[in-house]
Design a protein around this motif. Structure first.
Motif, PDB file in Angstrom:
ATOM      1  N   ASP A  49     -12.785  -0.886   0.130  1.00 46.08           N
ATOM      2  CA  ASP A  49     -12.235  -1.675  -0.976  1.00 46.08           C
ATOM      3  C   ASP A  49     -10.921  -2.331  -0.575  1.00 46.08           C
ATOM      4  OD1 ASP A  49     -14.324  -1.189  -2.687  1.00 46.08           O
ATOM      5  OD2 ASP A  49     -13.240   0.230  -3.967  1.00 46.08           O
ATOM      6  N   PHE A  50     -10.128  -1.631   0.215  1.00 43.03           N
ATOM      7  CA  PHE A  50      -8.857  -2.203   0.664  1.00 43.03           C
ATOM      8  C   PHE A  50      -9.113  -3.417   1.561  1.00 43.03           C
ATOM      9  CE2 PHE A  50      -4.865  -2.546   2.995  1.00 43.03           C
ATOM     10  CZ  PHE A  50      -3.946  -2.439   1.962  1.00 43.03           C
ATOM     11  N   VAL A  51     -10.080  -3.317   2.468  1.00 44.84           N
ATOM     12  CA  VAL A  51     -10.433  -4.445   3.336  1.00 44.84           C
ATOM     13  C   VAL A  51     -10.941  -5.608   2.496  1.00 44.84           C
ATOM     14  CG1 VAL A  51     -12.043  -5.259   5.117  1.00 44.84           C
ATOM     15  CG2 VAL A  51     -10.888  -3.071   5.397  1.00 44.84           C
ATOM     16  N   ASP A  52     -11.753  -5.333   1.503  1.00 47.17           N
ATOM     17  CA  ASP A  52     -12.252  -6.402   0.624  1.00 47.17           C
ATOM     18  C   ASP A  52     -11.097  -7.116  -0.072  1.00 47.17           C
ATOM     19  OD1 ASP A  52     -14.863  -5.764   1.304  1.00 47.17           O
ATOM     20  OD2 ASP A  52     -15.271  -4.671  -0.562  1.00 47.17           O
ATOM     21  N   MET A  53     -10.145  -6.335  -0.589  1.00 43.97           N
ATOM     22  CA  MET A  53      -8.997  -6.919  -1.284  1.00 43.97           C
ATOM     23  C   MET A  53      -8.150  -7.752  -0.323  1.00 43.97           C
ATOM     24  SD  MET A  53      -6.058  -5.137  -3.699  1.00 43.97           S
ATOM     25  CE  MET A  53      -5.903  -3.729  -2.641  1.00 43.97           C
ATOM     26  N   CYS A  73      -6.540 -12.268  -9.371  1.00 50.56           N
ATOM     27  CA  CYS A  73      -5.700 -11.199  -9.922  1.00 50.56           C
ATOM     28  C   CYS A  73      -6.558 -10.082 -10.507  1.00 50.56           C
ATOM     29  CB  CYS A  73      -4.753 -11.764 -10.974  1.00 50.56           C
ATOM     30  SG  CYS A  73      -3.440 -10.621 -11.439  1.00 50.56           S
ATOM     31  N   ALA A  74      -7.639 -10.431 -11.186  1.00 51.05           N
ATOM     32  CA  ALA A  74      -8.539  -9.421 -11.755  1.00 51.05           C
ATOM     33  C   ALA A  74      -9.168  -8.581 -10.650  1.00 51.05           C
ATOM     34  CB  ALA A  74      -9.618 -10.091 -12.605  1.00 51.05           C
ATOM     35  N   MET A  75      -9.540  -9.213  -9.536  1.00 54.36           N
ATOM     36  CA  MET A  75     -10.111  -8.483  -8.410  1.00 54.36           C
ATOM     37  C   MET A  75      -9.078  -7.524  -7.818  1.00 54.36           C
ATOM     38  SD  MET A  75     -10.094  -8.250  -4.833  1.00 54.36           S
ATOM     39  CE  MET A  75      -9.127  -9.698  -4.514  1.00 54.36           C
ATOM     40  N   VAL A  76      -7.845  -7.980  -7.677  1.00 53.13           N
ATOM     41  CA  VAL A  76      -6.777  -7.118  -7.152  1.00 53.13           C
ATOM     42  C   VAL A  76      -6.585  -5.926  -8.079  1.00 53.13           C
ATOM     43  CG1 VAL A  76      -4.306  -6.977  -6.647  1.00 53.13           C
ATOM     44  CG2 VAL A  76      -5.618  -8.946  -5.850  1.00 53.13           C
ATOM     45  N   GLU A 116      -8.728  -4.619 -10.073  1.00 52.10           N
ATOM     46  CA  GLU A 116      -9.919  -3.770 -10.006  1.00 52.10           C
ATOM     47  C   GLU A 116      -9.905  -2.884  -8.758  1.00 52.10           C
ATOM     48  OE1 GLU A 116     -14.568  -4.489  -8.901  1.00 52.10           O
ATOM     49  OE2 GLU A 116     -13.657  -5.908 -10.310  1.00 52.10           O
ATOM     50  N   LYS A 117      -9.458  -3.429  -7.643  1.00 50.49           N
ATOM     51  CA  LYS A 117      -9.525  -2.700  -6.367  1.00 50.49           C
ATOM     52  C   LYS A 117      -8.236  -1.970  -6.005  1.00 50.49           C
ATOM     53  CE  LYS A 117     -13.239  -5.351  -4.306  1.00 50.49           C
ATOM     54  NZ  LYS A 117     -14.244  -4.317  -4.256  1.00 50.49           N
ATOM     55  N   ARG A 118      -7.192  -2.161  -6.763  1.00 53.25           N
ATOM     56  CA  ARG A 118      -5.888  -1.607  -6.378  1.00 53.25           C
ATOM     57  C   ARG A 118      -5.879  -0.087  -6.295  1.00 53.25           C
ATOM     58  NH1 ARG A 118      -1.262  -3.449  -9.598  1.00 53.25           N
ATOM     59  NH2 ARG A 118      -0.211  -1.942  -8.291  1.00 53.25           N
ATOM     60  N   ASN A 119      -6.741   0.573  -7.006  1.00 53.61           N
ATOM     61  CA  ASN A 119      -6.771   2.035  -6.977  1.00 53.61           C
ATOM     62  C   ASN A 119      -7.449   2.595  -5.729  1.00 53.61           C
ATOM     63  OD1 ASN A 119      -5.319   2.381  -9.345  1.00 53.61           O
ATOM     64  ND2 ASN A 119      -7.154   2.088 -10.575  1.00 53.61           N
ATOM     65  N   CYS A 120      -7.801   1.720  -4.803  1.00 52.36           N
ATOM     66  CA  CYS A 120      -8.390   2.181  -3.544  1.00 52.36           C
ATOM     67  C   CYS A 120      -7.370   2.937  -2.703  1.00 52.36           C
ATOM     68  CB  CYS A 120      -8.971   1.013  -2.758  1.00 52.36           C
ATOM     69  SG  CYS A 120      -7.749  -0.201  -2.241  1.00 52.36           S
ATOM     70  N   CYS A 121      -6.112   2.830  -3.073  1.00 55.48           N
ATOM     71  CA  CYS A 121      -5.042   3.505  -2.339  1.00 55.48           C
ATOM     72  C   CYS A 121      -3.999   3.968  -3.352  1.00 55.48           C
ATOM     73  CB  CYS A 121      -4.426   2.540  -1.335  1.00 55.48           C
ATOM     74  SG  CYS A 121      -3.176   3.286  -0.303  1.00 55.48           S
ATOM     75  N   LYS A 122      -3.662   5.233  -3.316  1.00 54.45           N
ATOM     76  CA  LYS A 122      -2.785   5.810  -4.331  1.00 54.45           C
ATOM     77  C   LYS A 122      -1.303   5.835  -3.948  1.00 54.45           C
ATOM     78  CE  LYS A 122      -6.212   6.972  -7.022  1.00 54.45           C
ATOM     79  NZ  LYS A 122      -6.542   6.163  -8.134  1.00 54.45           N
ATOM     80  N   ASP A 123      -0.969   5.508  -2.700  1.00 56.75           N
ATOM     81  CA  ASP A 123       0.426   5.582  -2.258  1.00 56.75           C
ATOM     82  C   ASP A 123       1.304   4.662  -3.098  1.00 56.75           C
ATOM     83  OD1 ASP A 123       0.101   7.248   0.276  1.00 56.75           O
ATOM     84  OD2 ASP A 123      -1.339   5.626   0.598  1.00 56.75           O
ATOM     85  N   SER A 124       2.393   5.190  -3.625  1.00 62.03           N
ATOM     86  CA  SER A 124       3.234   4.419  -4.544  1.00 62.03           C
ATOM     87  C   SER A 124       3.840   3.185  -3.882  1.00 62.03           C
ATOM     88  CB  SER A 124       4.327   5.298  -5.140  1.00 62.03           C
ATOM     89  OG  SER A 124       5.191   5.778  -4.130  1.00 62.03           O
ATOM     90  N   TYR A 125       4.255   3.287  -2.627  1.00 60.91           N
ATOM     91  CA  TYR A 125       4.861   2.125  -1.975  1.00 60.91           C
ATOM     92  C   TYR A 125       3.826   1.026  -1.727  1.00 60.91           C
ATOM     93  CZ  TYR A 125       3.068   4.207   2.370  1.00 60.91           C
ATOM     94  OH  TYR A 125       2.265   4.745   3.337  1.00 60.91           O
ATOM     95  N   ILE A 126       2.577   1.399  -1.491  1.00 59.86           N
ATOM     96  CA  ILE A 126       1.522   0.391  -1.349  1.00 59.86           C
ATOM     97  C   ILE A 126       1.198  -0.197  -2.722  1.00 59.86           C
ATOM     98  CG2 ILE A 126      -0.915   0.028  -0.737  1.00 59.86           C
ATOM     99  CD1 ILE A 126      -0.438   1.928   1.647  1.00 59.86           C
ATOM    100  N   CYS A 134       0.442  -9.269  -7.396  1.00 61.00           N
ATOM    101  CA  CYS A 134       0.114  -9.654  -8.777  1.00 61.00           C
ATOM    102  C   CYS A 134       1.233 -10.504  -9.387  1.00 61.00           C
ATOM    103  CB  CYS A 134      -0.130  -8.409  -9.631  1.00 61.00           C
ATOM    104  SG  CYS A 134      -1.604  -7.486  -9.135  1.00 61.00           S
ATOM    105  N   GLU A 135       2.457 -10.159  -9.073  1.00 65.40           N
ATOM    106  CA  GLU A 135       3.604 -10.929  -9.566  1.00 65.40           C
ATOM    107  C   GLU A 135       3.520 -12.381  -9.076  1.00 65.40           C
ATOM    108  OE1 GLU A 135       8.476 -10.946  -8.984  1.00 65.40           O
ATOM    109  OE2 GLU A 135       7.296  -9.296  -8.185  1.00 65.40           O
ATOM    110  N   LEU A 136       3.224 -12.577  -7.792  1.00 65.01           N
ATOM    111  CA  LEU A 136       3.122 -13.932  -7.249  1.00 65.01           C
ATOM    112  C   LEU A 136       1.955 -14.692  -7.883  1.00 65.01           C
ATOM    113  CD1 LEU A 136       4.065 -16.126  -5.271  1.00 65.01           C
ATOM    114  CD2 LEU A 136       2.601 -15.046  -3.537  1.00 65.01           C
TER     115      LEU A 136
END
Length: 161
Positions: A43-47, A124-127, A129-139, A147-149
């Protein structure tokens, strides 16, 4: 599934089966789809693929629009997304693994400001949706910057004409 080595050892005619390159690609894809605890690499690679492609897509929109305000808003996006995505990928790779199997996307011509805005909203919706593929707070914070941009660019397209 039999591998090429297994086929050769059993004296099968391997030309009817998968090529060595296809076998390597399947192995790479299996590595990419693996999860590392709470991290889904596929999912991270897709994003990241979509975000890397968005730079080129938005640059094309920037070059084709006839609106100066849209031209400048899109320029801000394609110039900004590069460094953000680069840092995001480097952070991920530093902790987990080198990413492989990036995917390209088809480039579309500019049709209208509404279509460009729709493209950014879908991105933005795709991001999201897939953002939970990694839980690290700094990522997650770096994903927030993406998303801000996107949302800042969408605002400029919608309201600053």
């Amino acid at each position: 599934m039999l591998t090429k080595k297994q086929l050769v050892n059993k004296k099968f005619n391997i030309s009817k089966f998968i090529s060595e390159q296809e076998e390597d690609e399947m192995d790479d894809r299996q590595e990419t789809d693996e999860t590392d605890g709470d991290t889904n690499v596929g999912d991270f690679v897709d994003m990241m693929s979509a975000l890397l492609n968005s730079q080129t897509q938005v640059h094309v929109f920037h070059l084709q629009t006839e609106s100066y305000a849209e031209h400048k808003a899109l320029q801000n996006y394609y110039e900004g997304i590069d460094g953000i995505v680069d840092g995001l990928i480097e952070s991920f790779q530093g902790k987990y693994q080198i990413l492989k199997n990036y995917r390209g996307g088809d480039i579309q011509d500019w049709k209208s400001t509404d279509e460009t805005t729709k493209y950014l909203k879908n991105l933005c919706a795709m991001v999201e949706e897939k953002r939970n593929c990694c839980k690290d707070s700094y990522i997650q914070n770096q994903i927030d910057t993406v998303c801000e941009l996107i949302n800042s660019t969408t605002y400029k397209l919608r309201f600053l004409k």
